[in-house]
Design a protein around this motif. Structure first.
Motif, PDB file in Angstrom:
ATOM      1  N   SER A  32     -37.998 -17.518  82.101  1.00  0.00           N
ATOM      2  CA  SER A  32     -36.895 -18.432  81.832  1.00  0.00           C
ATOM      3  C   SER A  32     -36.958 -18.942  80.389  1.00  0.00           C
ATOM      4  N   SER A  33     -38.136 -19.303  79.933  1.00  0.00           N
ATOM      5  CA  SER A  33     -38.295 -19.796  78.556  1.00  0.00           C
ATOM      6  C   SER A  33     -37.985 -18.698  77.542  1.00  0.00           C
ATOM      7  N   ARG A  67     -41.216 -19.198  85.138  1.00  0.00           N
ATOM      8  CA  ARG A  67     -41.101 -20.185  84.054  1.00  0.00           C
ATOM      9  C   ARG A  67     -41.179 -19.502  82.691  1.00  0.00           C
TER      10      ARG A  67
END
Length: 126
Positions: A37-38, A34
């Protein structure tokens, strides 16, 4: 026996502590995914800004985060300046309008020559 059935049988044999120990790396990998990805999304959103500062370099995650924070601070400052400028213009216009109303009121109360009234109103409208 299917592999999933074997897993379910061994899953029932594990203590809660052992289950958490097995689950922790999976949860940690999901968290890292996560985050990555950010960071990648930030990189894509601000790609032009990054190219302007460091055109031919491979950016590390920390560089991307630092430049994003810098960019957001810069945008925030610009927005504050714009809103201050707009409010200053609004205040000036509002004050000028109020002054004009007072002048009209004053002229209506006093017997001022019509020619003087016309010149003064014409001057205010400019």
């Amino acid at each position: 026996m299917a592999p999933s059935a074997v897993f379910l049988e061994t899953d029932n044999l594990l203590t809660p502590k052992e289950k958490n120990k097995l689950r922790k790396p999976v949860v940690e990998k999901m968290r890292r995914d996560r985050i990555n990805s950010s960071i990648e999304q930030l990189k894509l959103l601000l790609e032009k800004e990054f190219q302007r500062h460091q055109p031919n370099s491979k950016l590390e995650k920390a560089d991307i985060l630092e430049m994003t924070v810098s960019y957001l601070k810069q945008q925030s400052q610009l927005q504050m300046k714009r809103s201050f400028h707009k409010s200053s213009q609004f205040d000036f216009r509002e004050g000028y309008s109020r002054c004009l109303q007072e002048a009209f009121y004053f002229l209506s109360l006093h017997k001022v020559r019509t020619e003087t009234q016309t010149k003064l109103l014409s001057h205010f409208q400019k």
